[in-house]
Design a protein around this motif. Sequence first.
Motif, mmCIF file in Angstrom:
data_model
loop_
_atom_site.group_PDB
_atom_site.id
_atom_site.type_symbol
_atom_site.label_atom_id
_atom_site.label_comp_id
_atom_site.label_asym_id
_atom_site.label_seq_id
_atom_site.Cartn_x
_atom_site.Cartn_y
_atom_site.Cartn_z
ATOM 1 N N LEU A 278 0.832 -1.202 0.000
ATOM 2 C CA LEU A 278 0.000 0.000 0.000
ATOM 3 C C LEU A 278 0.867 1.252 0.000
ATOM 4 O O LEU A 278 0.589 2.214 -0.727
ATOM 5 C CB LEU A 278 -0.919 0.000 1.227
ATOM 6 N N GLU A 279 1.938 1.243 0.788
ATOM 7 C CA GLU A 279 2.783 2.427 0.930
ATOM 8 C C GLU A 279 3.690 2.666 -0.275
ATOM 9 O O GLU A 279 4.285 3.738 -0.383
ATOM 10 C CB GLU A 279 3.630 2.325 2.209
ATOM 11 N N GLY B 38 2.392 2.029 -3.417
ATOM 12 C CA GLY B 38 1.464 2.164 -4.533
ATOM 13 C C GLY B 38 1.284 0.902 -5.342
ATOM 14 O O GLY B 38 0.897 0.964 -6.512
ATOM 15 N N ASN C 104 -6.511 1.012 -3.259
ATOM 16 C CA ASN C 104 -7.189 1.249 -1.986
ATOM 17 C C ASN C 104 -8.260 0.185 -1.732
ATOM 18 O O ASN C 104 -8.403 -0.334 -0.617
ATOM 19 C CB ASN C 104 -7.845 2.635 -1.988
ATOM 20 N N ASN D 91 0.162 6.407 2.346
ATOM 21 C CA ASN D 91 -0.661 5.708 1.360
ATOM 22 C C ASN D 91 -1.799 6.611 0.913
ATOM 23 O O ASN D 91 -2.116 7.607 1.570
ATOM 24 C CB ASN D 91 -1.200 4.413 1.974
ATOM 25 N N ASN E 188 3.827 6.310 -1.620
ATOM 26 C CA ASN E 188 2.939 5.620 -2.552
ATOM 27 C C ASN E 188 3.021 6.208 -3.955
ATOM 28 O O ASN E 188 2.717 5.535 -4.938
ATOM 29 C CB ASN E 188 1.489 5.653 -2.059
#
Length: 216
Positions: free
Chosen positions: A59-60, A62, A66, A121, A152
């Motif tokens: 997530l961090e 990218g 989401n 994120n 991200n």
Amino acid sequence: MSTKQLPNPQDLDAIILDFGGVLFDIDYFAPHRAFQDLGMDNFQEIYSQASQTDLFDRLETGNISNEDFIDALHQYVPEGVTKEQVLHAWNVILLDIPKARIDLVHQLKDKYRMFLLSNTNAIHVAEFEQIIDRRMGLDYFRAGFEKVHYSNELGKKKPYPETYLHVCALHGLDPKRTLFVDDSVQHVEGALKAGLYSYHLELPEEEFTEVFSYLV
């Protein structure tokens, strides 16, 4: 070199600041409490200030949407908990941002090239940028920095030395004349390995505006 090294102003050209903790108040334990309230007792085993699982790393950087992230996190909670509740529990880490800290950033910008480097994120960015906008205006916040780097978007994250060197290379910074400030000691240690001046801001005992006002 020490994680508490404060350079002389004449030895410094640029400053790279962390976001959460240094500029924006966060509660690292709030998500643990929130997910515990939802019936998940082991959240701190998969996410904490010091370490996290691959899901959060993706997530961090990218590398997960989401929606897919919330879907994955939703699988950890008991049946009956909604995805909206999961999203809220994930965002409770974000508190507020004192304007005085960004005022100091603007003062520092008159003497040094200022940058922000945050492991974050897209979910949190959307939330904290709304908070910033209400507090002082997002344009004012961003104007304090030559460039804001969110992990991200950058596709790289702390504490890997190559991340700091990548940011320095992007902007033509000399690591030996660049200060990095973070409240996570492992991030500071990574910057030290990359050759930057690095300072571990120990919260809540230390306050950014008090420690670094000497540079103005």
